[in-house]
Design an enzyme around this catalytic site. Structure first.
Site, mmCIF file in Angstrom:
data_model
loop_
_atom_site.group_PDB
_atom_site.id
_atom_site.type_symbol
_atom_site.label_atom_id
_atom_site.label_comp_id
_atom_site.label_asym_id
_atom_site.label_seq_id
_atom_site.Cartn_x
_atom_site.Cartn_y
_atom_site.Cartn_z
ATOM 1 N N ASP A 1 -1.148 6.205 -7.911
ATOM 2 C CA ASP A 1 -0.566 7.540 -8.007
ATOM 3 C C ASP A 1 -0.550 8.210 -6.634
ATOM 4 O O ASP A 1 -1.468 8.045 -5.838
ATOM 5 C CB ASP A 1 -1.398 8.373 -8.986
ATOM 6 N N GLU B 1 3.336 4.823 -6.208
ATOM 7 C CA GLU B 1 4.234 5.949 -6.422
ATOM 8 C C GLU B 1 4.580 6.588 -5.079
ATOM 9 O O GLU B 1 3.752 7.249 -4.455
ATOM 10 C CB GLU B 1 3.593 7.000 -7.332
#
Length: 493
Positions: A207, A244
């Site tokens: 993330d 990401e």
């Protein structure tokens, strides 16, 4: 000494990067599903009863570490860590380990959404996590790790997204920003990831990767253990990494800084496929889809129609609320030979913060299914829509074949072959597609896996007869329930 250490880090990163692009799929499987906010026990059962039998390759699971408890239990509380204890509303460490083992046993790999960039944001008082751990985020005090203020970057706000310093050292939406250059921080992150590797996971979705310096991530990735051979991985196998990185093509921090470390989420894929199937760009232009559109190389791109973040935003991104277009876009996504494919499995939401389905005690509830296997109690379960799981089977059947025999009507009707194993046709016009087209398939009758299923040698939906030249009559009405037709060699009547 520093120069030697840096050179060694870069050397290790280069030698390991290709290995970190390998998702370690079983056989011909090649599609990941994101079971967003599911419980570990439910994922284990889903692997055994649905995902394994349907040929799914892996599951991306929600963050596994202890998170802050927020009022109303919004989904995003999972993205605010308190410690690295494996206790969340999805289950505890024992349940997580059981899920990983059971999924691996049926050929479904597990990829964990991990939070290496930050801890939780400010809280009005002492924060309590899902494992009962207390923390004081406003003081950057997280005893459950432990982290103290010296382990974080100085407090600052991101106000200029073109300023690399702000993007990578200030606080993303107020979340306390860890200093990944710190030896202590690195050691705790590596310890956390290695623990998950020991439990049998195949890799990680990282993330907010663009908010961390690529050289710091290279060190962390390069320091991880090999995958656990007790879970069926070969010796010296490296964890699959997908990161990401939101890059619309004009970002100061570019996706290209991360693509050699592992795969990168190709957000432009999601945006452009949404525009096309919403009718804002003719499907005929999709012939050059992929790198021809400026996307990442196919082995470096994690591709998706929507994800848990952008499905909640306004704009062109398609989601379950536009089912006809969504199913067409997903069919194209899984049929076209580009990228590492992930499909979304959502829960219903009316606003950005809607929590997952839960009971009166705020415990996540298990999905329930109707007689057709569709979810009925607040879970959307797109992966259980026939039109989507059938295309997972299509993608397996045509793996390692090339695209050929592209046809279009100059507008929004297209078709193409995948070698001599599969054929896809799409009609996004307001009039019928009725055409003799080259399917490239051997002569015979084939079941359209979008409109029906092949059961005991009979097709419950449309069927297409292919002649000795590979041609078949293809009809997709403008008012048909689905605007797509798919044939493959494993669905021959």
């Amino acid at each position: 000494m520093f120069k030697f250490a840096l050179a060694l880090t870069l050397c290790l990163a280069g030698s390991l990067s290709l290995a970190q692009h390998n998702p370690h799929w079983w056989g011909n499987r090649n599609t990941i599903v994101h079971l967003f906010e599911w419980k570990w026990s439910d994922i284990a059962q889903e692997c055994e009863t649905f995902l394994g039998p349907r040929g799914f390759a892996g599951v991306q699971v929600s963050p596994v570490n202890e998170n802050i408890i927020s009022a109303g239990r919004p989904w995003w509380e999972r993205y605010q860590p308190i410690s690295y204890k494996l206790t969340t509303r999805s289950g505890n460490e024992e349940e997580f380990g059981d899920m990983v083992r059971r999924c691996n046993d049926v050929g479904v790999r597990i990829y964990v959404d991990v939070l290496l960039n930050h801890m939780s944001g400010d809280f009005d008082e002492v924060a309590v996590g899902t494992a009962g751990t207390e923390a004081e985020p406003s003081k950057k005090s997280f005893p459950g790790v432990p982290f103290t203020a010296q382990d974080f970057h100085p407090t600052c706000e991101i106000t200029d997204w073109n300023d690399r310093f702000q993007v990578q050292q200030c606080e993303l939406v107020g979340l306390k920003d860890l200093d990944q250059a710190s030896e202590w921080v690195r050691s705790k992150l590596i310890e956390f990831l290695d623990h998950l590797i020991e439990l049998g996971v195949a890799g990680f979705r990282v993330d907010a990767a663009k908010h961390m310096a690529s050289e710091d991530l290279a060190y962390i990735y390069g320091s991880l253990s090999d995958l656990n051979i007790d879970h069926g991985f070969p010796h010296n196998a490296r964890p699959f990494i997908f990161q990401e990185v939101i890059d619309h093509g004009h970002e100061t921090v570019s996706r290209d800084e991360y693509k050699d470390l592992g795969a990168v989420t190709e957000f432009r894929f999601s945006e452009e496929i949404g525009k096309a199937f919403r009718g804002n760009n003719a499907l005929k232009w999709l012939q050059s889809w992929g790198t021809g559109w400026g996307f990442l190389p196919t082995t470096q791109a994690l591709t998706f129609v929507d994800n848990h973040d952008n499905q909640r935003d306004a704009g062109a991104v398609l989601k379950y609320k536009s089912p006809r277009q969504y199913k067409m876009a997903t069919a194209f996504h899984l049929a076209y030979p580009y990228g590492i494919s992930r499909v979304m499995s959502s829960f219903a939401f009316d606003d950005h913060d809607t929590p997952p389905p839960q009971d009166a005690q705020e415990r996540i509830i298990s999905p329930e299914f109707d007689e057709d296997g569709a979810c009925v109690n607040g879970w959307i379960c797109e992966h259980r829509w026939r039109q989507i799981y059938a295309m997972v089977g299509f993608k397996n059947a045509v793996r390692d074949t090339e695209l050929s025999e592209w046809w279009d009507n100059g507008d929004n009707q297209i078709s193409f072959c995948r070698g001599n194993k599969g054929f896809l046709a799409i009609n996004n016009n307001l009039y019928d597609l009725s055409q003799d087209l080259n399917t490239c398939l051997p002569a015979g009758t084939y079941c359209d896996v979008i409109s029906g299923s092949l059961i005991d040698g009979s097709c419950t939906g449309k069927s297409v007869t292919v002649n000795e030249h590979g041609y078949g009559y293809i009809h997709i009405g403008s008012d048909d329930f689905d605007g797509v037709l798919a044939l493959h060699v494993d669905a021959r009547v």
